[in-house]
Design a protein around this motif. Structure first.
Motif, PDB file in Angstrom:
ATOM      1  N   LYS A 145     -12.516 -36.922  25.039  1.00 24.62           N
ATOM      2  CA  LYS A 145     -13.190 -36.103  24.037  1.00 24.62           C
ATOM      3  C   LYS A 145     -14.644 -36.538  23.985  1.00 24.62           C
ATOM      4  O   LYS A 145     -14.944 -37.684  23.663  1.00 24.62           O
ATOM      5  N   LEU A 146     -15.545 -35.611  24.307  1.00 28.28           N
ATOM      6  CA  LEU A 146     -16.972 -35.904  24.336  1.00 28.28           C
ATOM      7  C   LEU A 146     -17.657 -35.189  23.185  1.00 28.28           C
ATOM      8  O   LEU A 146     -17.610 -33.952  23.106  1.00 28.28           O
ATOM      9  N   PRO A 147     -18.294 -35.932  22.266  1.00 28.08           N
ATOM     10  CA  PRO A 147     -18.958 -35.282  21.127  1.00 28.08           C
ATOM     11  C   PRO A 147     -20.152 -34.448  21.582  1.00 28.08           C
ATOM     12  O   PRO A 147     -20.935 -34.880  22.425  1.00 28.08           O
ATOM     13  N   ILE A 148     -20.247 -33.252  21.035  1.00 30.85           N
ATOM     14  CA  ILE A 148     -21.379 -32.370  21.334  1.00 30.85           C
ATOM     15  C   ILE A 148     -22.400 -32.453  20.211  1.00 30.85           C
ATOM     16  O   ILE A 148     -23.592 -32.376  20.439  1.00 30.85           O
ATOM     17  N   THR A 149     -21.927 -32.637  18.977  1.00 33.95           N
ATOM     18  CA  THR A 149     -22.807 -32.780  17.828  1.00 33.95           C
ATOM     19  C   THR A 149     -22.767 -34.223  17.334  1.00 33.95           C
ATOM     20  O   THR A 149     -21.803 -34.957  17.581  1.00 33.95           O
ATOM     21  N   ALA A 150     -23.811 -34.635  16.628  1.00 35.56           N
ATOM     22  CA  ALA A 150     -23.919 -36.011  16.145  1.00 35.56           C
ATOM     23  C   ALA A 150     -22.780 -36.387  15.198  1.00 35.56           C
ATOM     24  O   ALA A 150     -22.334 -37.530  15.180  1.00 35.56           O
ATOM     25  N   ASP A 151     -22.275 -35.423  14.439  1.00 42.70           N
ATOM     26  CA  ASP A 151     -21.199 -35.721  13.488  1.00 42.70           C
ATOM     27  C   ASP A 151     -19.808 -35.592  14.116  1.00 42.70           C
ATOM     28  O   ASP A 151     -18.800 -35.758  13.457  1.00 42.70           O
ATOM     29  N   SER A 152     -19.746 -35.304  15.407  1.00 41.66           N
ATOM     30  CA  SER A 152     -18.499 -35.182  16.187  1.00 41.66           C
ATOM     31  C   SER A 152     -17.574 -34.074  15.699  1.00 41.66           C
ATOM     32  O   SER A 152     -16.398 -34.064  16.029  1.00 41.66           O
ATOM     33  N   LYS A 153     -18.084 -33.120  14.929  1.00 38.88           N
ATOM     34  CA  LYS A 153     -17.244 -31.999  14.496  1.00 38.88           C
ATOM     35  C   LYS A 153     -17.032 -30.991  15.616  1.00 38.88           C
ATOM     36  O   LYS A 153     -16.114 -30.189  15.566  1.00 38.88           O
ATOM     37  N   ILE A 154     -17.899 -31.015  16.616  1.00 40.96           N
ATOM     38  CA  ILE A 154     -17.730 -30.168  17.802  1.00 40.96           C
ATOM     39  C   ILE A 154     -17.648 -31.098  19.004  1.00 40.96           C
ATOM     40  O   ILE A 154     -18.521 -31.945  19.207  1.00 40.96           O
ATOM     41  N   GLN A 155     -16.580 -30.926  19.787  1.00 37.74           N
ATOM     42  CA  GLN A 155     -16.349 -31.793  20.938  1.00 37.74           C
ATOM     43  C   GLN A 155     -15.966 -30.969  22.160  1.00 37.74           C
ATOM     44  O   GLN A 155     -15.356 -29.914  22.024  1.00 37.74           O
ATOM     45  N   LEU A 156     -16.311 -31.501  23.325  1.00 38.06           N
ATOM     46  CA  LEU A 156     -15.797 -30.968  24.579  1.00 38.06           C
ATOM     47  C   LEU A 156     -14.599 -31.835  24.930  1.00 38.06           C
ATOM     48  O   LEU A 156     -14.722 -33.050  25.077  1.00 38.06           O
ATOM     49  N   GLN A 157     -13.450 -31.214  25.021  1.00 38.07           N
ATOM     50  CA  GLN A 157     -12.223 -31.936  25.350  1.00 38.07           C
ATOM     51  C   GLN A 157     -11.836 -31.564  26.776  1.00 38.07           C
ATOM     52  O   GLN A 157     -11.649 -30.403  27.094  1.00 38.07           O
ATOM     53  N   VAL A 158     -11.750 -32.584  27.629  1.00 35.33           N
ATOM     54  CA  VAL A 158     -11.384 -32.392  29.032  1.00 35.33           C
ATOM     55  C   VAL A 158     -10.094 -33.159  29.252  1.00 35.33           C
ATOM     56  O   VAL A 158     -10.006 -34.337  28.927  1.00 35.33           O
ATOM     57  N   HIS A 159      -9.064 -32.476  29.772  1.00 34.41           N
ATOM     58  CA  HIS A 159      -7.841 -33.196  30.087  1.00 34.41           C
ATOM     59  C   HIS A 159      -7.107 -32.554  31.240  1.00 34.41           C
ATOM     60  O   HIS A 159      -7.313 -31.393  31.565  1.00 34.41           O
ATOM     61  N   GLY A 160      -6.286 -33.379  31.885  1.00 35.89           N
ATOM     62  CA  GLY A 160      -5.553 -32.906  33.037  1.00 35.89           C
ATOM     63  C   GLY A 160      -4.380 -33.802  33.351  1.00 35.89           C
ATOM     64  O   GLY A 160      -4.210 -34.868  32.759  1.00 35.89           O
ATOM     65  N   GLU A 161      -3.561 -33.333  34.300  1.00 35.69           N
ATOM     66  CA  GLU A 161      -2.375 -34.067  34.705  1.00 35.69           C
ATOM     67  C   GLU A 161      -2.306 -34.171  36.210  1.00 35.69           C
ATOM     68  O   GLU A 161      -2.662 -33.237  36.930  1.00 35.69           O
ATOM     69  N   LEU A 162      -1.815 -35.314  36.663  1.00 38.35           N
ATOM     70  CA  LEU A 162      -1.544 -35.553  38.068  1.00 38.35           C
ATOM     71  C   LEU A 162      -0.036 -35.635  38.233  1.00 38.35           C
ATOM     72  O   LEU A 162       0.622 -36.428  37.551  1.00 38.35           O
ATOM     73  N   ASP A 163       0.518 -34.793  39.081  1.00 41.45           N
ATOM     74  CA  ASP A 163       1.951 -34.803  39.366  1.00 41.45           C
ATOM     75  C   ASP A 163       2.192 -35.831  40.464  1.00 41.45           C
ATOM     76  O   ASP A 163       1.736 -35.657  41.596  1.00 41.45           O
ATOM     77  N   THR A 164       2.913 -36.906  40.150  1.00 45.40           N
ATOM     78  CA  THR A 164       3.125 -37.972  41.126  1.00 45.40           C
ATOM     79  C   THR A 164       4.071 -37.544  42.244  1.00 45.40           C
ATOM     80  O   THR A 164       4.077 -38.157  43.303  1.00 45.40           O
ATOM     81  N   GLY A 165       4.857 -36.505  42.023  1.00 41.05           N
ATOM     82  CA  GLY A 165       5.774 -36.032  43.061  1.00 41.05           C
ATOM     83  C   GLY A 165       5.071 -35.380  44.232  1.00 41.05           C
ATOM     84  O   GLY A 165       5.496 -35.496  45.371  1.00 41.05           O
ATOM     85  N   VAL A 166       3.976 -34.696  43.958  1.00 37.39           N
ATOM     86  CA  VAL A 166       3.222 -34.033  45.029  1.00 37.39           C
ATOM     87  C   VAL A 166       1.871 -34.701  45.270  1.00 37.39           C
ATOM     88  O   VAL A 166       1.182 -34.374  46.220  1.00 37.39           O
ATOM     89  N   GLY A 167       1.488 -35.617  44.384  1.00 39.26           N
ATOM     90  CA  GLY A 167       0.227 -36.328  44.548  1.00 39.26           C
ATOM     91  C   GLY A 167      -0.996 -35.464  44.357  1.00 39.26           C
ATOM     92  O   GLY A 167      -2.027 -35.692  44.978  1.00 39.26           O
ATOM     93  N   ALA A 168      -0.881 -34.457  43.495  1.00 39.78           N
ATOM     94  CA  ALA A 168      -2.002 -33.537  43.263  1.00 39.78           C
ATOM     95  C   ALA A 168      -2.042 -33.139  41.792  1.00 39.78           C
ATOM     96  O   ALA A 168      -1.032 -33.215  41.092  1.00 39.78           O
ATOM     97  N   PRO A 169      -3.217 -32.701  41.326  1.00 40.28           N
ATOM     98  CA  PRO A 169      -3.303 -32.221  39.942  1.00 40.28           C
ATOM     99  C   PRO A 169      -2.399 -31.009  39.730  1.00 40.28           C
ATOM    100  O   PRO A 169      -2.288 -30.147  40.594  1.00 40.28           O
ATOM    101  N   SER A 170      -1.742 -30.985  38.581  1.00 35.54           N
ATOM    102  CA  SER A 170      -0.875 -29.851  38.251  1.00 35.54           C
ATOM    103  C   SER A 170      -1.440 -29.022  37.107  1.00 35.54           C
ATOM    104  O   SER A 170      -1.012 -27.891  36.899  1.00 35.54           O
ATOM    105  N   TRP A 171      -2.399 -29.590  36.366  1.00 30.92           N
ATOM    106  CA  TRP A 171      -2.934 -28.894  35.198  1.00 30.92           C
ATOM    107  C   TRP A 171      -4.265 -29.521  34.838  1.00 30.92           C
ATOM    108  O   TRP A 171      -4.458 -30.732  34.948  1.00 30.92           O
ATOM    109  N   PHE A 172      -5.227 -28.670  34.383  1.00 34.45           N
ATOM    110  CA  PHE A 172      -6.547 -29.136  33.996  1.00 34.45           C
ATOM    111  C   PHE A 172      -7.087 -28.185  32.939  1.00 34.45           C
ATOM    112  O   PHE A 172      -6.862 -26.980  33.024  1.00 34.45           O
TER     113      PHE A 172
END
Length: 170
Positions: free
Chosen positions: A22-49
């Motif tokens: 979670k990266l704050p966009i405003t000084a008060d952190s009320k607006i954030q850029l949220q980046v998240h994802g998953e790596l599937d260990t069965g195939v060794g590749a990202p499954s979701w972002f």
């Protein structure tokens, strides 16, 4: 601070590694850029972002978000979601929550709405150094009741259709 977890589901054949920042966009952190994802260990590749701009309204116990998500099966999508808590106790540990989301394909031709209502009860120091959160809810779009039990770093989610998953926060 990056949040990471190991996840396993009853319908999956492999372990997934999930990371969220979670990266704050405003000084008060009320607006954030949220980046998240998953790596599937069965195939060794990202499954979701996903990349989502989240706006928090602490005075209303609410949040909204809008962003993009990529799924290995369904490709690029747009998403909008919101959440509102209604405290039922003066300390905020017992609340009634409503949440909803809408996910549309990149042409805005197909979309899926989802929503839920849940009762959430947090028990601080259930035992020494052990916090517990219990959630009982109803997923409206799938017509299914669900349960979540969270104990410190462990989370178990299950629904009445037999779906379940376990998460361990690192």
């Amino acid at each position: 601070m990056m949040q990471t977890s190991l996840r396993c589901a009853g319908d999956a054949k492999s372990l997934r590694i999930h990371a969220k920042e979670k990266l704050p966009i405003t000084a008060d952190s009320k607006i954030q850029l949220q980046v998240h994802g998953e790596l599937d260990t069965g195939v060794g590749a990202p499954s979701w972002f996903a990349m989502i701009i989240r706006n928090f309204y602490p005075e209303l116990s609410a949040s909204t978000g809008v962003g993009l998500q990529y799924d290995k099966n369904e490709k690029l999508k747009y998403c909008v979601h919101g959440k509102k808590a209604f405290p039922l106790s003066s300390n905020g540990l017992l609340s009634f929550n409503i949440k909803g989301r809408y996910v549309a394909d990149k042409e805005f031709k197909q979309g899926k709405a989802a929503g839920a209502a849940e009762l959430s009860w947090s028990i601080i120091n259930f035992q020494r150094d052990q916090d517990i959160r219990l959630k009982i809810g109803y997923e409206v779009s799938d017509n299914v009741p669900y349960l979540q039990i969270k104990e410190n770093n462990w989370t178990l989610n299950a629904d009445m259709k037999g779906k379940w998953n376990v998460r361990f926060d690192l």
